[in-house]
Design a protein around this motif. Structure first.
Motif, PDB file in Angstrom:
ATOM      1  N   HIS A 181       0.835  -1.202   0.000  1.00 38.52           N
ATOM      2  CA  HIS A 181       0.000   0.000   0.000  1.00 38.52           C
ATOM      3  C   HIS A 181       0.872   1.254   0.000  1.00 38.52           C
ATOM      4  CE1 HIS A 181      -3.528   2.495   0.836  1.00 38.52           C
ATOM      5  NE2 HIS A 181      -2.733   3.172   1.629  1.00 38.52           N
ATOM      6  N   ARG A 241       2.475   1.873  -3.365  1.00 39.21           N
ATOM      7  CA  ARG A 241       1.451   2.287  -4.321  1.00 39.21           C
ATOM      8  C   ARG A 241       1.025   3.729  -4.106  1.00 39.21           C
ATOM      9  NH1 ARG A 241      -1.791  -2.182  -2.987  1.00 39.21           N
ATOM     10  NH2 ARG A 241      -3.033  -0.688  -1.817  1.00 39.21           N
ATOM     11  N   THR A 242       1.075   4.178  -2.852  1.00 39.10           N
ATOM     12  CA  THR A 242       0.394   5.420  -2.461  1.00 39.10           C
ATOM     13  C   THR A 242       1.321   6.618  -2.292  1.00 39.10           C
ATOM     14  OG1 THR A 242      -1.304   4.089  -1.355  1.00 39.10           O
ATOM     15  CG2 THR A 242      -1.128   6.396  -0.673  1.00 39.10           C
ATOM     16  N   GLY A 248       3.633   8.168  -3.880  1.00 37.93           N
ATOM     17  CA  GLY A 248       3.756   9.142  -4.957  1.00 37.93           C
ATOM     18  C   GLY A 248       2.466   9.878  -5.278  1.00 37.93           C
ATOM     19  N   ARG A 249       1.356   9.394  -4.766  1.00 46.32           N
ATOM     20  CA  ARG A 249       0.069  10.067  -4.996  1.00 46.32           C
ATOM     21  C   ARG A 249      -0.098  11.269  -4.069  1.00 46.32           C
ATOM     22  NH1 ARG A 249      -1.311   8.060  -9.891  1.00 46.32           N
ATOM     23  NH2 ARG A 249      -1.432   5.782  -9.843  1.00 46.32           N
ATOM     24  N   PHE A 250       0.567  11.240  -2.952  1.00 44.85           N
ATOM     25  CA  PHE A 250       0.380  12.313  -1.965  1.00 44.85           C
ATOM     26  C   PHE A 250       1.644  13.150  -1.754  1.00 44.85           C
ATOM     27  CE2 PHE A 250      -3.161   9.513  -1.132  1.00 44.85           C
ATOM     28  CZ  PHE A 250      -4.196  10.387  -0.856  1.00 44.85           C
ATOM     29  N   PHE A 251       2.797  12.530  -1.990  1.00 46.87           N
ATOM     30  CA  PHE A 251       4.051  13.258  -1.801  1.00 46.87           C
ATOM     31  C   PHE A 251       4.731  13.464  -3.153  1.00 46.87           C
ATOM     32  CE2 PHE A 251       3.307  11.201   2.269  1.00 46.87           C
ATOM     33  CZ  PHE A 251       3.562  12.225   3.154  1.00 46.87           C
ATOM     34  N   ASP A 252       5.495  14.533  -3.273  1.00 49.40           N
ATOM     35  CA  ASP A 252       6.315  14.740  -4.459  1.00 49.40           C
ATOM     36  C   ASP A 252       7.625  13.990  -4.249  1.00 49.40           C
ATOM     37  OD1 ASP A 252       4.588  16.506  -5.901  1.00 49.40           O
ATOM     38  OD2 ASP A 252       5.089  18.068  -4.446  1.00 49.40           O
ATOM     39  N   TRP A 308      -1.642  15.468   3.517  1.00 50.95           N
ATOM     40  CA  TRP A 308      -2.890  14.775   3.764  1.00 50.95           C
ATOM     41  C   TRP A 308      -4.091  15.712   3.832  1.00 50.95           C
ATOM     42  CZ3 TRP A 308      -2.419   9.935   2.493  1.00 50.95           C
ATOM     43  CH2 TRP A 308      -1.201   9.277   2.652  1.00 50.95           C
ATOM     44  N   TRP A 309      -4.856  15.677   4.887  1.00 48.19           N
ATOM     45  CA  TRP A 309      -6.182  16.275   4.918  1.00 48.19           C
ATOM     46  C   TRP A 309      -6.201  17.549   5.751  1.00 48.19           C
ATOM     47  CZ3 TRP A 309      -7.672  13.754   1.037  1.00 48.19           C
ATOM     48  CH2 TRP A 309      -7.312  12.412   0.881  1.00 48.19           C
ATOM     49  N   HIS A 327      -0.326   4.768   7.055  1.00 50.34           N
ATOM     50  CA  HIS A 327       0.362   5.998   6.666  1.00 50.34           C
ATOM     51  C   HIS A 327       1.814   6.000   7.137  1.00 50.34           C
ATOM     52  CE1 HIS A 327      -3.867   7.016   6.359  1.00 50.34           C
ATOM     53  NE2 HIS A 327      -3.568   8.098   5.675  1.00 50.34           N
ATOM     54  N   PHE A 385      -9.858  19.064  -2.625  1.00 55.50           N
ATOM     55  CA  PHE A 385      -9.764  18.235  -1.419  1.00 55.50           C
ATOM     56  C   PHE A 385     -10.603  16.952  -1.544  1.00 55.50           C
ATOM     57  CE2 PHE A 385     -12.048  18.488   2.984  1.00 55.50           C
ATOM     58  CZ  PHE A 385     -11.474  17.325   3.423  1.00 55.50           C
ATOM     59  N   HIS A 444      -8.362   8.499  -4.124  1.00 53.65           N
ATOM     60  CA  HIS A 444      -7.691   7.496  -3.302  1.00 53.65           C
ATOM     61  C   HIS A 444      -8.607   6.303  -3.054  1.00 53.65           C
ATOM     62  CE1 HIS A 444      -4.893   5.949  -0.267  1.00 53.65           C
ATOM     63  NE2 HIS A 444      -5.979   5.625   0.403  1.00 53.65           N
ATOM     64  N   ARG A 466      -8.977   4.103  -6.105  1.00 55.11           N
ATOM     65  CA  ARG A 466      -7.722   3.405  -6.357  1.00 55.11           C
ATOM     66  C   ARG A 466      -7.514   2.253  -5.386  1.00 55.11           C
ATOM     67  NH1 ARG A 466      -4.810   8.287  -6.059  1.00 55.11           N
ATOM     68  NH2 ARG A 466      -4.184   7.547  -4.009  1.00 55.11           N
ATOM     69  N   PHE A 500      -8.159  -3.889  -0.944  1.00 57.59           N
ATOM     70  CA  PHE A 500      -8.420  -4.397   0.407  1.00 57.59           C
ATOM     71  C   PHE A 500      -9.744  -5.162   0.518  1.00 57.59           C
ATOM     72  CE2 PHE A 500      -5.170  -1.233   1.071  1.00 57.59           C
ATOM     73  CZ  PHE A 500      -4.368  -1.792   2.046  1.00 57.59           C
ATOM     74  N   GLU A 542      -3.137  12.894 -13.678  1.00 54.31           N
ATOM     75  CA  GLU A 542      -1.900  12.132 -13.573  1.00 54.31           C
ATOM     76  C   GLU A 542      -1.579  11.823 -12.111  1.00 54.31           C
ATOM     77  OE1 GLU A 542       2.775  12.516 -15.022  1.00 54.31           O
ATOM     78  OE2 GLU A 542       1.265  13.961 -15.672  1.00 54.31           O
ATOM     79  N   ARG A 543      -1.705  12.829 -11.276  1.00 50.59           N
ATOM     80  CA  ARG A 543      -1.373  12.658  -9.868  1.00 50.59           C
ATOM     81  C   ARG A 543      -2.263  11.618  -9.197  1.00 50.59           C
ATOM     82  NH1 ARG A 543       1.737  15.818  -6.411  1.00 50.59           N
ATOM     83  NH2 ARG A 543       1.737  14.871  -4.349  1.00 50.59           N
ATOM     84  N   TYR A 544      -3.533  11.672  -9.516  1.00 48.16           N
ATOM     85  CA  TYR A 544      -4.486  10.817  -8.805  1.00 48.16           C
ATOM     86  C   TYR A 544      -4.747   9.484  -9.498  1.00 48.16           C
ATOM     87  CZ  TYR A 544      -5.493  15.099  -6.171  1.00 48.16           C
ATOM     88  OH  TYR A 544      -5.407  16.221  -5.409  1.00 48.16           O
ATOM     89  N   TRP A 601      -6.199  -3.888   9.368  1.00 51.67           N
ATOM     90  CA  TRP A 601      -5.018  -4.308  10.115  1.00 51.67           C
ATOM     91  C   TRP A 601      -5.400  -5.086  11.369  1.00 51.67           C
ATOM     92  CZ3 TRP A 601      -2.038  -3.646   6.333  1.00 51.67           C
ATOM     93  CH2 TRP A 601      -2.194  -2.553   5.478  1.00 51.67           C
ATOM     94  N   TYR A 616      -9.113   9.136   8.025  1.00 53.90           N
ATOM     95  CA  TYR A 616     -10.210   9.818   7.360  1.00 53.90           C
ATOM     96  C   TYR A 616     -10.546   9.239   5.994  1.00 53.90           C
ATOM     97  CZ  TYR A 616     -12.522  13.731   4.953  1.00 53.90           C
ATOM     98  OH  TYR A 616     -13.370  14.517   4.224  1.00 53.90           O
ATOM     99  N   GLU A 617      -9.525   8.988   5.159  1.00 52.74           N
ATOM    100  CA  GLU A 617      -9.822   8.583   3.784  1.00 52.74           C
ATOM    101  C   GLU A 617     -10.423   7.190   3.700  1.00 52.74           C
ATOM    102  OE1 GLU A 617      -6.668   8.993   4.921  1.00 52.74           O
ATOM    103  OE2 GLU A 617      -5.222   7.893   3.698  1.00 52.74           O
TER     104      GLU A 617
END
Lengths: 380, 380, 380, 380
Positions: free
Chosen positions: B13, B16-17, B19-23, B316-317, B327, C6, C13, C16, C21, C46-48, C317, C325-326
């Motif tokens: 996870h 996969r994730t 790069g979607r939220f961080f540069d 994030w949010w 996370h 937002f 997410h 995706r 899960f 692209e980002r998302y 988990w 949140y997401e």
């Protein structure tokens, strides 16, 4: 009553109040207060409601109009006063820890055993309703087989290195530092709640601030630390692991350097089917986990220990109305007077106090033993 | 990535994730997943988004289209995989604890030091924003001189004596029990937060349930305990006191028998001017006490660590919206990829992991040493 | 998907992640993202992780390779997009509140009723496991007859009077202020948890800061308030009492001026035999009080809603490991896809959204009615 | 003192104790207790420490050896006793709410204004140190401009429909139900903390259980509800929104049907630069949010209100040691005696009590007004 400082105020309130809320089997008369300074003991007697005063505890013990002696002095005077009082046929309530050394405690326990009067140690936290409830739940098997204890007693009043060198920081008066002052409570509670004695310990004691300013007006302390400063000769923090009988293990910590923790005496006990957790900073609450509940809705319950069915609470206020610190002493008076009047041996007894003293001594011995701590090294 | 159980799902996870939220300074491609069972690894690769799979980690390590190897297997296979991968020029991210023995960890740290690739241990809790904030506050001196640490890692999934004898309960696979599984996190965090290594320990290890049913379909375990049962060869609970450099002391506890505590990894650090406290069961919060505040309004603050100025949280949010367990792995990937791409040494390094391993070994050695625990006896 | 701010990030997410899960009955393909600015929508796609993009929602709705339209735009565009998408045979997931007016919502609900596709409103908090558990407990009768609801949604991002005049502060875009943005969630949850519609309200709306600086680069807002400032035309806080069917009563508050409360969406429900309480700032916990327990050990339980038996949680988990949140959006996608694939009507439906809209309208009408508030006067 | 039930016990304790912990400017003598049943009042006088007793309050008021009359009876007798006592030149402390009607309260306030003696209403929660601290912070401007109040007073002792029809459930004795019993406290506190009067309200009152069993031995209640049952003529829950002077708004709730809430009197106040929050179930704590702190470490502080600098607390125990419910009455006695002895007007005055009474009346009037609640309807 001997001594009229912080503890004396609390005990006086308890003697004055117990009969107003509880039906006691004997009337309480507050006959005499004892202290060395006549001026101060006279004022304290008036303030706290004692009918007379003495300036020598030997005179107090000799008075025939006194049945009970309540000892609220520093630990180094517990043994002579208590033993003399017991030998004079009085009932004795003695503040904790029982003494400063095992030898003193052994003498006191022996005196108690041979005495006609009753005797009890003032481990007042046993009288917190939430902890009495915890003991009730454990005794009823609600936690199953007890396995683990974690106890912390955290205060922060020594964080400031310029806090003065009061008597609690000198071994000759206090016996030990955080260990005896705070840890003794945790040890008594852990043994009380689990019903198991501690059989061995592995300990670490440390002193963070080695020297402190002498208190204003002090003279008796040896100013070994340069102009106006003296040496701290007790522990600032005491940390130890413990084995109890029956395979129970525990971890303990007592410190007066935990910034922000004012009086966080916490204890958690885990058994095979449940747990309890408590913090005296929220003393009207007990966290209780019932492991036999369905997993979907299981969780620690915040039991507000203010119901009439809870220990001591039928004497006080409606549910949800809190009690405070001094109530523990009022409950202690109620239990002590009841035990004295009915001839049942009050607990914690001097023998219980001796057992705590032995644990304290083992902690000190362990901390002083070479080789107890294992160095972190290269490949072994 | 090698391994695809619980940790594999979390790591997948994260890869996969991130790069979607961080540069990220480098693009992430999820090239291959590795596991011994072809049927299961194929299904897992599809489920988790890996482009191919391998059934032998040696084949994986040999692939030229792979730059990074992420090791999510039990501890006994960490050393051979990591060393081979480093020798093959890969960057390596290895789950914690680094190894099952100090010797393995030393070999890994040596391999890391000689390697061209980067290496990092997966102590993911360093990536909890609240703990990264705690480190930031301590490093900035907001707590003053650090004095005490108290760390607990409490779970309860072994309370039931009929829970089966899984690999985590056998020393040959897991190295140790609660100590390595849980305590390793606490040790790493305590050293990370204080910036001080642990130098000696005094420990007690215990096993409450000596035998357990063999898992369904198991064969490799020696059924020493009678029909269908096998011996638990690791600790159920680990308790120890510790000395750090610089006069810091601490107390640690790791257990899987604390009924009602599901994942209570707690740590509190006290310094001369402040304190922090944390519980991963409330992982978006940091309790912070600033001892320099006026006494009238001082108190532990509940900092909800969801502001954009908090570590990792600008990705994030909005404030007040929580993040969860996985996370921490996403943050770990971000930090690892950034370190690899920029050529800075990622932390915790294998050397950091080795230091944790040495503490684990010292804890075991201490617990096995005779005379470490001091008996509670009569007058001394 | 239309919109990529937002909410767009959160929904992307979820699309995706859900299939990684959960076992979904249909595969999810992220076909196209839609926004007005080509440069920005291309980057966002692209980002998302969207395969293509559109700059006109009409083009998106017309595409034949699209089955589902997910609407994440401000409320004033919900009705035209949703109705067009439904008429084009798409399934529609629409962010909350359903619309800015009851008339729009009625048109949308009518379109939904006549459509072949499924439709759902994005009240994502229904997908918080703790709240789904609360609903489960109430539906199972664990609270008895429901009597009272208290709901608060407290934020503080408008406390600073220099925070700019964003679209959420203008009625023509947002419909209302705290009422629709925050209160709509509370209204939906209260009706969902109790299973009762709100039938009447008595309300008070207020605006604390009447004018604010125009956002950088803004032009469309009428700068009635002097140089560079514009009028706030929505409520800053909404307070109301409510009657539900079946004799249930409730009190509601939504505000963005509660200093220190970042996202405190709280709800408590009391019944004749139990209560639940929840705060989304601690979203993995449900407080549950079982009034049938013995008074001696009754108390609110802190249920950590991370067990595999809890709603949605078997996908994530081990116990005690939090989600964030997401995840609520991931759960929403799972429920929506399942409902679409199985042909069952997903909830909350557009009819449910319309009911919320009617409550919002009644709150506004009540607040505007003369005589609703009774003055405090001399003897009556 | 007139009355010796629950309140009488609390007041007696306060009169007995205040001078032991505080330096009062006048000595307190507990001269006489008054009640209708000679047998019971005699026993109560002895139990609580009153030197004599009366069975008619007129006789008590006429006694020349009495300077202060403390009224602890149900609300319907407050006005005649208080007015007679004031006219006889006594100082009067009267339990809350001041009266059952505005007319009575107006007569009492007029009598107080014309009297030579001092008068005060027993809103004891003003004497909780944490709330006195909250007032101090607000008065010092630490919260900036006050904007919002949310107040709840939640109990659960009426959840059981078979709880008997006690006097508190009949309007002729109690005036109102949860509103006057609980809500009056919240109203007084909200006005006290904010320094603003409530100017208008919008309210909803409800009664969940219309009939209850008559109490054992009762006769005076009209058994309208069939054999052995009588009608509840007061509210079970009171909910209202409020406008204060200065643009402040608030929401209030009082109920005796909130299962699991034993005495949850909670109040939160938000200003432009800070907030406070309080719950009397944790009465030694104040949550304080300082909005001027850096966002990175801002958060509600848990202030343990046990420091010597905190209101009233220098008289009690070391930091971290709690006080309880009855301390509020001891503080009330201290403040009242001080005001009487120094000739300063004690607060809350009868005029303050009258203002609360007017709010209570407005709440009832609002709840009874037709059209106050706005129905939820179709398109408007």
């Amino acid at each position: 009553m001997v001594g009229y400082a912080f503890m004396g105020a609390a005990h006086s309130h308890a003697w004055r109040t117990a009969g107003r809320f509880f039906d006691l089997p004997a009337a309480v008369e507050m006959t005499a207060l004892c202290g060395r300074s006549e001026e101060r003991v006279r004022a304290a007697a008036e303030r706290y409601g004692w009918a007379s005063y003495e300036t020598d505890w030997r005179a107090l013990v000799a008075r025939e109009d006194i049945d009970v002696v309540d000892i609220c002095t520093p630990g180094d005077s517990h043994a002579p006063i208590a033993i003399a009082a017991l030998e004079a046929g009085k009932h004795v309530l003695c503040e904790k820890p029982l003494a400063n050394t095992v030898a003193e405690a052994e003498a006191m326990a022996a005196a108690a055993e041979n005495a006609t009067g009753s005797s009890m140690v003032g481990f007042n936290y046993r009288r917190v309703p939430a902890l009495a409830l915890a003991r009730r739940l454990i005794a009823a098997g609600r936690l199953g087989d007890i396995r683990q204890v974690r106890a912390q007693y955290l205060q922060d009043w020594l964080v400031d290195p310029d806090f003065p060198l009061v008597w609690r920081l000198r071994e000759e008066h206090a016996g030990s530092g955080a260990l005896g002052d705070l840890g003794a409570h945790s040890i008594d509670l852990a043994q009380y709640l689990t019903g198991r004695p501690i059989t061995s310990v592995g300990a670490l004691l440390t002193t963070f601030v080695a020297e402190r300013p002498l208190p204003a007006g002090s003279s008796g302390l040896s100013a070994t630390g340069g102009a106006g400063r003296g040496e701290v000769t007790v522990d600032d923090a005491a940390l130890f692991t413990a084995r109890f009988g029956g395979g129970v293990v525990g971890v303990f910590e007592a410190t007066r350097f935990a910034g922000g923790r004012k009086n966080a005496m916490r204890i958690e006990v885990n058994g095979s089917t449940g747990s309890i957790a408590f913090d005296v900073e929220s003393m009207n609450e007990l966290a209780f986990y019932d492991g036999t509940e369905d997993a979907g809705t299981a969780g620690f319950r915040r039991v507000l220990v203010t119901e009439p069915t809870h220990p001591y609470m039928d004497a006080w206020w409606p549910p949800g109305h809190l009690i405070g610190y001094e109530h523990t002493f009022t409950h202690q008076v109620r239990d002590f007077v009841t035990a004295v009047a009915t001839g049942t041996g009050p607990r914690p007894s001097f023998a219980d106090g001796l057992q705590v003293q032995r644990v304290l001594a083992a902690v000190k011995a362990s901390a002083e033993a070479s080789g107890v701590h294992t160095p972190v090294t290269e490949s072994r």
